[in-house]
Design a protein around this motif. Structure first.
Motif, mmCIF file in Angstrom:
data_model
loop_
_atom_site.group_PDB
_atom_site.id
_atom_site.type_symbol
_atom_site.label_atom_id
_atom_site.label_comp_id
_atom_site.label_asym_id
_atom_site.label_seq_id
_atom_site.Cartn_x
_atom_site.Cartn_y
_atom_site.Cartn_z
ATOM 1 N N HIS A 1 0.840 -1.167 0.000
ATOM 2 C CA HIS A 1 0.000 0.000 0.000
ATOM 3 C C HIS A 1 0.890 1.238 0.000
ATOM 4 N N LYS A 2 0.574 2.188 -0.839
ATOM 5 C CA LYS A 2 1.388 3.400 -0.929
ATOM 6 C C LYS A 2 0.487 4.611 -1.069
ATOM 7 N N PHE A 3 0.882 5.714 -0.495
ATOM 8 C CA PHE A 3 0.187 6.967 -0.719
ATOM 9 C C PHE A 3 1.141 8.120 -0.456
ATOM 10 N N ILE A 4 0.767 9.290 -0.944
ATOM 11 C CA ILE A 4 1.589 10.485 -0.770
ATOM 12 C C ILE A 4 0.857 11.458 0.136
ATOM 13 N N LEU A 5 1.586 12.103 1.019
ATOM 14 C CA LEU A 5 1.022 13.100 1.912
ATOM 15 C C LEU A 5 1.995 14.259 2.001
ATOM 16 N N LYS A 6 1.693 15.366 1.326
ATOM 17 C CA LYS A 6 2.474 16.595 1.390
ATOM 18 C C LYS A 6 3.974 16.378 1.197
ATOM 19 N N GLY A 7 4.357 15.766 0.095
ATOM 20 C CA GLY A 7 5.774 15.603 -0.227
ATOM 21 C C GLY A 7 6.441 14.409 0.423
ATOM 22 N N PHE A 9 6.445 10.179 0.951
ATOM 23 C CA PHE A 9 6.008 8.922 0.356
ATOM 24 C C PHE A 9 5.946 7.887 1.468
ATOM 25 N N PHE A 10 4.814 7.248 1.614
ATOM 26 C CA PHE A 10 4.605 6.258 2.663
ATOM 27 C C PHE A 10 4.360 4.911 2.012
ATOM 28 N N THR A 11 5.076 3.904 2.443
ATOM 29 C CA THR A 11 4.839 2.558 1.941
ATOM 30 C C THR A 11 4.736 1.610 3.124
ATOM 31 N N LYS A 12 3.892 0.641 2.994
ATOM 32 C CA LYS A 12 3.646 -0.313 4.063
ATOM 33 C C LYS A 12 3.797 -1.714 3.490
ATOM 34 N N ASN A 13 4.624 -2.515 4.118
ATOM 35 C CA ASN A 13 4.855 -3.884 3.681
ATOM 36 C C ASN A 13 4.704 -4.817 4.870
ATOM 37 N N PHE A 14 4.530 -6.089 4.578
ATOM 38 C CA PHE A 14 4.369 -7.081 5.625
ATOM 39 C C PHE A 14 5.288 -8.260 5.373
ATOM 40 N N LEU A 15 5.781 -8.841 6.442
ATOM 41 C CA LEU A 15 6.419 -10.143 6.391
ATOM 42 C C LEU A 15 5.510 -11.081 7.166
ATOM 43 N N LEU A 16 5.097 -12.148 6.546
ATOM 44 C CA LEU A 16 4.200 -13.099 7.161
ATOM 45 C C LEU A 16 4.842 -14.478 7.092
ATOM 46 N N GLN A 73 6.862 -24.086 13.066
ATOM 47 C CA GLN A 73 5.648 -24.878 12.909
ATOM 48 C C GLN A 73 4.651 -24.159 12.010
ATOM 49 N N SER A 74 3.896 -24.935 11.256
ATOM 50 C CA SER A 74 2.976 -24.352 10.275
ATOM 51 C C SER A 74 1.846 -23.555 10.924
ATOM 52 N N ASP A 75 1.495 -23.854 12.173
ATOM 53 C CA ASP A 75 0.411 -23.126 12.823
ATOM 54 C C ASP A 75 0.892 -21.880 13.574
ATOM 55 N N PHE A 76 2.187 -21.593 13.493
ATOM 56 C CA PHE A 76 2.743 -20.399 14.126
ATOM 57 C C PHE A 76 2.802 -19.282 13.092
ATOM 58 N N ILE A 77 2.324 -18.109 13.455
ATOM 59 C CA ILE A 77 2.348 -16.969 12.532
ATOM 60 C C ILE A 77 3.124 -15.819 13.169
ATOM 61 N N PHE A 78 4.123 -15.369 12.458
ATOM 62 C CA PHE A 78 4.901 -14.189 12.834
ATOM 63 C C PHE A 78 4.585 -13.132 11.797
ATOM 64 N N LEU A 79 3.964 -12.046 12.217
ATOM 65 C CA LEU A 79 3.587 -10.964 11.312
ATOM 66 C C LEU A 79 4.405 -9.740 11.664
ATOM 67 N N LEU A 80 5.086 -9.220 10.687
ATOM 68 C CA LEU A 80 5.893 -8.028 10.881
ATOM 69 C C LEU A 80 5.387 -6.955 9.934
ATOM 70 N N ASP A 81 4.978 -5.850 10.488
ATOM 71 C CA ASP A 81 4.483 -4.708 9.723
ATOM 72 C C ASP A 81 5.648 -3.741 9.542
ATOM 73 N N ILE A 82 6.015 -3.504 8.302
ATOM 74 C CA ILE A 82 7.141 -2.620 7.995
ATOM 75 C C ILE A 82 6.604 -1.392 7.272
ATOM 76 N N SER A 83 6.812 -0.243 7.866
ATOM 77 C CA SER A 83 6.348 0.998 7.255
ATOM 78 C C SER A 83 7.530 1.940 7.045
ATOM 79 N N PHE A 84 7.531 2.597 5.919
ATOM 80 C CA PHE A 84 8.581 3.550 5.592
ATOM 81 C C PHE A 84 7.948 4.873 5.209
ATOM 82 N N ILE A 85 8.525 5.952 5.665
ATOM 83 C CA ILE A 85 8.123 7.282 5.213
ATOM 84 C C ILE A 85 9.373 7.941 4.646
#
Length: 93
Positions: A1-7, A9-16, A73-85
Motif C-alpha cells: 500500500h502506498k500513498f503520498i502526503l504533502k511531499g 512517500f509512505f509505503t507499508k509492507n508485511f512479512l508473514l 511450525q505451520s500453525d505459528f504466525i509471525f507478522l511483521l508490519d514494515i512501514s517507511f516514510i
C-alpha cells in the motif's frame, strides 16, 4: 500500500511467516531473536550485579531453541508490519 502526503512517500509492507519456507523462517528468526543471547551476555557483563539481567539471560538461553522450533511450525504466525516514510518522492496513485 502506498500513498503520498504533502511531499512524503509512505509505503507499508508485511512479512508473514506462514508464506515462508524453512530457510526464510530461519533467517527471520535469527534476525529478530538470534541477537538476544549475545546482547544479554554483554549487558550482564556490564552489570554483573543485576539479577534481573542474569535471569533474563538464563531464560533466553534455556528457551531459544524451543522458540525456534515453535517458530517453524505451520500453525505459528509471525507478522511483521514494515512501514517507511520517505521524503521527496513524487508518485501519484
Amino acid at each position: 500500500h502506498k500513498f503520498i502526503l504533502k511531499g512524503y512517500f509512505f509505503t507499508k509492507n508485511f512479512l508473514l511467516s506462514s508464506m515462508m519456507n524453512y530457510d526464510e523462517k530461519e533467517a527471520i528468526f535469527n534476525l529478530y531473536f538470534g541477537y538476544l543471547p549475545v546482547a544479554l551476555e554483554k549487558t550482564m557483563e556490564a552489570n554483573p550485579n543485576n539479577i534481573r539481567i542474569q535471569k533474563d539471560y538464563n531464560w533466553v538461553c534455556e528457551n531459544l531453541d524451543y522458540a525456534n522450533q515453535k517458530f517453524h511450525q505451520s500453525d505459528f504466525i509471525f507478522l511483521l508490519d514494515i512501514s517507511f516514510i520517505l521524503q521527496g518522492y513524487n508518485y501519484s496513485f
